[in-house]
Design an enzyme around this catalytic site. Structure first.
Site, short mmCIF file in Angstrom:
data_model
loop_
_atom_site.label_atom_id
_atom_site.label_comp_id
_atom_site.label_asym_id
_atom_site.label_seq_id
_atom_site.Cartn_x
_atom_site.Cartn_y
_atom_site.Cartn_z
N CYS A 26 1.13 -1.73 0.22
CA CYS A 26 -0.01 -0.04 0.51
C CYS A 26 1.04 1.03 0.45
O CYS A 26 1.54 1.51 -1.40
CB CYS A 26 -0.83 -0.13 1.16
SG CYS A 26 -2.20 1.16 0.52
N HIS B 61 -3.01 -5.27 0.70
CA HIS B 61 -2.43 -5.76 1.53
C HIS B 61 -2.81 -6.84 1.83
O HIS B 61 -3.70 -7.64 2.53
CB HIS B 61 -3.92 -4.84 2.75
CG HIS B 61 -3.84 -3.50 3.36
ND1 HIS B 61 -2.64 -3.44 4.21
CD2 HIS B 61 -3.99 -2.06 2.99
CE1 HIS B 61 -2.51 -1.47 4.41
NE2 HIS B 61 -2.95 -1.31 3.57
N GLU C 193 -1.10 -8.87 3.65
CA GLU C 193 -0.98 -9.20 5.11
C GLU C 193 -2.10 -9.97 6.63
O GLU C 193 -2.51 -10.54 6.51
CB GLU C 193 0.38 -8.05 5.95
CG GLU C 193 -0.90 -6.64 6.15
CD GLU C 193 -1.17 -6.16 5.55
OE1 GLU C 193 -1.50 -5.06 5.74
OE2 GLU C 193 -0.67 -5.90 4.50
#
Length: 234
Positions: A105, A209, A211
Site C-alpha cells: 500500500c 494489503h 498481510e
C-alpha cells in the site's frame, strides 16, 4: 537461520509507533524473523541494512508531495515527515544493495518515490473517468475489486492467473513509474496496483494489503510472503 525481515512502522501525531500484528504474523508464518524498524534511524541506515535480509515497507499515512516536487493537493491526507525520510533512505539503500523489498500500500508508493517516480495525491480528484471504490467500506479481509496482472510477472506466476481479487484501502496511487520498475498489476479503472523490479533483485510493491489476507488463509497472499522470504535467504 531464518532471514531477518525489517518492517517499517507507522507513527501517530505524538510519534508513537504503530504496526498491525498482521504484518508480523505474515512474516513469521512465511518463515521470516521480523524486526520492527523505528523512525529516525536514516543516518544509521547502512548499519540497519547490515542486520536485515529484506525490507517490508508497511502501509500508513499519505506521503509528502514535496518529495516528488509537487505542492499539497487540497485532498491530501495526513503526512508523516519523519517516517517519509526514514523509509525513503532505507528503500534507496536497499535498491543500491540489491536486497529484497516488499512494499505494501503506502509501501508501494514509497518504493516508487524512492526510485524517482511520483504519485497521485488523490485519485478521486486527479484521475479522469469513473474510479472504483479503492477505500472499501467492508472488512479488511474482503476482496473488493479485480487486478489485471502482467503475463510472466512474479504476481501472475504466484496467482496462476492473469487476474486477481484484492482488498483496497487507499486514495493515493502510483503515477509516473521510473524505468527501474515495471507495472505488473492494474485495476480495471487504470489505477496502478503493482510494480516489480526490472532486474534480478526481488522488488515487489502492491497497492492492496496481502498481510490481512494471508493471516485469514488466502493462499495467494501467503505465497507472496513466501516468495519474498525465499528471496531473502539467497
Amino acid at each position: 537461520m531464518k532471514p531477518v525481515i525489517g518492517i517499517t512502522t507507522d507513527v501517530d501525531r505524538e510519534n508513537r509507533h504503530e504496526l498491525p500484528n498482521a504484518y508480523i504474523q505474515a512474516v513469521i508464518h512465511a518463515g521470516g524473523l521480523p524486526l520492527i524498524i523505528p523512525i529516525g534511524i536514516e543516518e544509521d541506515a547502512i548499519q540497519m541494512l547490515g542486520i536485515i535480509d529484506g525490507l517490508l515497507l508497511s502501509g500508513g499515512n499519505d506521503i509528502n508531495p514535496m518529495l516528488f516536487d509537487e505542492e499539497p493537493h487540497v485532498h491530501l491526507g495526513e503526512v508523516s515527515p519523519g517516517r517519509d525520510s526514514c523509509e525513503l533512505e532505507l528503500a534507496r539503500q536497499m535498491l543500491q544493495l540489491d536486497k529484497p523489498i516488499l512494499g505494501i500500500c503506502r509501501g508501494l508508493q514509497i518504493l516508487n518515490v524512492a526510485g524517482g517516480g511520483s504519485l497521485y495525491q488523490d485519485i478521486y480528484n486527479q484521475l479522469d473517468g469513473p474510479i472504483l471504490q479503492h477505500s472499501q467500506k467492508a472488512p479488511r479481509a474482503h476482496l473488493s475489486h479485480f487486478v489485471q496482472l502482467e503475463k510472466g510477472s512474479i504476481l501472475e506466476s504466484i496467482a496462476g492467473s492473469e487476474q486477481l481479487k484484492v482488498n483496497s484501502f487507499h486514495h493515493q496511487a502510483v503515477k509516473d513509474v521510473p524505468t527501474k520498475f515495471k507495472v505488473t498489476g492494474v485495476a480495471n479503472d487504470g489505477v496502478i496496483e503493482a510494480v516489480e523490479g526490472t532486474g534480478k533483485q526481488f522488488v515487489l510493491g502492491v497497492q492492496w494489503h496481502p498481510e490481512q489476507l494471508a493471516v485469514q488463509g488466502d493462499t495467494v497472499s501467503q505465497q507472496i510472503f513466501r516468495n519474498f522470504i525465499e528471496a531473502c535467504t539467497k
